[in-house]
Motif scaffolding. Structure first.
Motif, PDB file in Angstrom:
ATOM      1  N   ASP A 233       5.157   4.188   0.244  1.00 18.37           N
ATOM      2  CA  ASP A 233       4.387   4.187  -0.995  1.00 18.37           C
ATOM      3  C   ASP A 233       3.110   3.366  -0.918  1.00 18.37           C
ATOM      4  OD1 ASP A 233       5.565   1.744  -0.802  1.00 18.37           O
ATOM      5  OD2 ASP A 233       6.627   1.834  -2.718  1.00 18.37           O
ATOM      6  N   VAL A 234       2.703   2.930   0.281  1.00 20.17           N
ATOM      7  CA  VAL A 234       1.444   2.209   0.447  1.00 20.17           C
ATOM      8  C   VAL A 234       0.411   3.174   1.023  1.00 20.17           C
ATOM      9  CG1 VAL A 234       0.248   0.352   1.661  1.00 20.17           C
ATOM     10  CG2 VAL A 234       2.560  -0.021   0.772  1.00 20.17           C
ATOM     11  N   TRP A 235      -0.663   3.376   0.260  1.00 19.54           N
ATOM     12  CA  TRP A 235      -1.756   4.242   0.707  1.00 19.54           C
ATOM     13  C   TRP A 235      -2.893   3.383   1.228  1.00 19.54           C
ATOM     14  CZ3 TRP A 235      -1.970   9.575   0.873  1.00 19.54           C
ATOM     15  CH2 TRP A 235      -0.902  10.245   0.264  1.00 19.54           C
ATOM     16  N   VAL A 236      -3.364   3.702   2.432  1.00 22.74           N
ATOM     17  CA  VAL A 236      -4.470   2.971   3.047  1.00 22.74           C
ATOM     18  C   VAL A 236      -5.642   3.933   3.217  1.00 22.74           C
ATOM     19  CG1 VAL A 236      -5.256   1.638   5.037  1.00 22.74           C
ATOM     20  CG2 VAL A 236      -2.873   1.447   4.250  1.00 22.74           C
ATOM     21  N   ARG A 237      -6.819   3.467   2.770  1.00 23.41           N
ATOM     22  CA  ARG A 237      -8.032   4.278   2.880  1.00 23.41           C
ATOM     23  C   ARG A 237      -9.004   3.575   3.837  1.00 23.41           C
ATOM     24  NH1 ARG A 237     -10.607   7.718  -0.815  1.00 23.41           N
ATOM     25  NH2 ARG A 237      -9.282   6.990  -2.516  1.00 23.41           N
ATOM     26  N   ILE A 238      -9.491   4.309   4.828  1.00 22.90           N
ATOM     27  CA  ILE A 238     -10.476   3.787   5.767  1.00 22.90           C
ATOM     28  C   ILE A 238     -11.847   4.317   5.365  1.00 22.90           C
ATOM     29  CG2 ILE A 238     -11.226   3.663   8.171  1.00 22.90           C
ATOM     30  CD1 ILE A 238      -8.311   4.138   8.988  1.00 22.90           C
ATOM     31  N   GLU A 239     -12.748   3.396   5.018  1.00 19.02           N
ATOM     32  CA  GLU A 239     -14.119   3.761   4.651  1.00 19.02           C
ATOM     33  C   GLU A 239     -14.951   3.794   5.928  1.00 19.02           C
ATOM     34  OE1 GLU A 239     -15.118   4.442   1.648  1.00 19.02           O
ATOM     35  OE2 GLU A 239     -13.505   3.687   0.351  1.00 19.02           O
ATOM     36  N   PRO A 240     -15.461   4.951   6.316  1.00 20.41           N
ATOM     37  CA  PRO A 240     -16.166   5.039   7.597  1.00 20.41           C
ATOM     38  C   PRO A 240     -17.532   4.351   7.572  1.00 20.41           C
ATOM     39  CG  PRO A 240     -16.327   7.118   6.429  1.00 20.41           C
ATOM     40  CD  PRO A 240     -15.409   6.249   5.621  1.00 20.41           C
TER      41      PRO A 240
END
Length: 234
Positions: free
Chosen positions: A207-214
């Motif tokens: 339930d942990v969402w990780v977003r990588i900002e390029p």
């Protein structure tokens, strides 16, 4: 996707199946023409051409004959060796390396799948495979709060995706670098769970969402000289 002069989508030629790719690759390694292979195998040239250019169901006896004709094994033609690290088949005879524009990098990553996130940990640098998807120009993956992949939050990381075609000795890779953030808004998490769900192969509650900002995206492709780069634009 490419289009016709009238703006209508132009259908792409069907990709060959695994057996067809491997037959073509082995034939070219031996310097044989389709006519020579057909004659030695007791098959028609049209069949060899069809096999090398389109997905096809091939009878076991036919695979055996082709393996003998091409001096290889049935296991190789059927895709054997999948439990070994990729790239052991070697490069094409005349490889050409090309830099990919950012738009081409995104096009190759767009379908989602499995990539690798590289991050620093107290035990040193680690590279972890994760199921991912692309959304709004960012890379998303989901994990658990206690996982190593979750420690990427708040750090600058690298994310890599690649594809190798063992039969043709070609492939590409894309590298994204930038900060990783946790998606915390309840509405956003709910929406992601309903619409942007990369389902982890390992299963379980994640339930942990990780977003990588390029901050930067680069890529390279390797193809055989004399071939046309594939149209991977969605």
């Amino acid at each position: 996707m490419s289009t016709t002069s009238g703006g209508r989508p132009r259908s792409r030629p069907a990709e060959p199946g695994e057996v067809g790719r491997r037959v073509a690759h082995r034939r070219e390694q031996l310097g044989l023409t389709r006519e020579q292979v057909a004659e030695r195998a007791g098959m028609t040239v049209n069949f060899i051409e069809y096999l090398e250019s389109r997905p096809a169901t091939v009878e076991p006896g036919t695979v055996t004959v082709l393996a003998g004709t091409l001096g290889t094994s049935v296991g190789y033609l059927l895709g054997g060796g999948l439990d070994r690290p990729p790239g052991q088949a070697g490069p094409s005879s005349r490889p050409v390396v090309e830099e990919l524009a950012p738009s081409e990098c995104w096009a190759r990553m767009a379908p989602g799948g499995v990539g690798r996130v590289a991050l620093s940990t107290p035990d040193g640098p680690q590279v972890l495979p994760v199921n991912y998807r692309v959304l709004d120009g960012t890379v998303l993956y989901r994990t658990t709060a206690a996982s190593t992949a979750a420690t990427a939050v708040g750090e600058r990381v690298a994310f890599e995706v690649d594809r190798l075609d063992e039969a043709l000795g070609t492939g590409w890779s894309v590298l994204v670098t930038g900060p990783a953030h946790r998606v915390a808004e309840a509405d956003a998490v709910r929406w992601l769970g309903e619409h942007a769900d990369p389902r982890p192969w390992v299963g379980g509650e994640r339930d942990v969402w990780v977003r990588i900002e390029p901050g930067r995206i680069t890529g390279r492709a390797v193809r055989a000289a004399g071939t046309t780069p594939p149209d991977d634009t969605p």
